[in-house]
Design a protein around this motif. Sequence first.
Motif: not given
Length: 268
Positions: A175-187, A203-217
């Motif tokens: 649910a947090t991943i689906s809200r985008g990189a900013d939400a993941v960074r906050d978490a 992570a269920l999709t490559d798009d989820d991994l892209a969100v995680l990648g952006a959040a983890c930079l």
Amino acid sequence: MPLRLGCTADDFTGGTDVAAALRRAGLRTALVFGVPDADTELPADCDAAVVALKCRSTPADEAVSESLATQKWLWSKGAAQFHFTYCSTFASTAQGNIGTVTDALLDAAGARVTVLCPASPPNGRTVYQGHLFVHDQLLSDSPLRHHPLNPMTDASLRHLLTAQTPHRVGLVNHATISRGADAVRDALLAHERDGVRHVVADALTDDDLAVLGAACLELPVVTGAAGLAEGLGRAYPTGSGATDVPMPHTGRAAVLAGNCSATRQRRS
């Protein structure tokens, strides 16, 4: 361009897998086998470097020693971020080596929190509510439960990690991943404030991994399978020029299989 990402992989198959993933992400990537000597050089124009080790099932102290030596070497080459790569089945022993190596890498980097995500959706490996699935089966119900070296009898990544580290383990759910990189960074910041060091990420999709990648930079150390490394690579600012390098499409090819898993045998 400076070296953007340094990776260590806990076996040779994983090393080649993550190197290919980073190349798909547009990074010019060098691959080294075994702990490099001090005088081992990298191509001047590479964006990422991967060191493939053989420490998945070795004694934990040996795995830590080799991983730290690799991390130090990659830092000496200018790596700005470090990715610890392990199998998308989270293959490890009850005592390690994923948790023990991750702790050592974090200590060396002075980092307080990291993400752990072994998801590889194209290969049927997904993480939901902190549980690892192999296609439609929990890891513990899949053929990996019979692995001769690393039988995986628990699908909860939080349970598996808790046995390998004295530090707290948290979760960033889908649910947090689906809200985008900013939400993941906050978490992640909230977990860090609460003293959580290891954060399992869904992570269920490559798009989820892209969100995680952006959040983890901004994280000094990130851990996962090749899918998360590819997400990191795609999140880096463009301009390396790697996508201008043509990939071969014709001619003969040789394939070396690094294991005898059920999937590998079907594809052979």
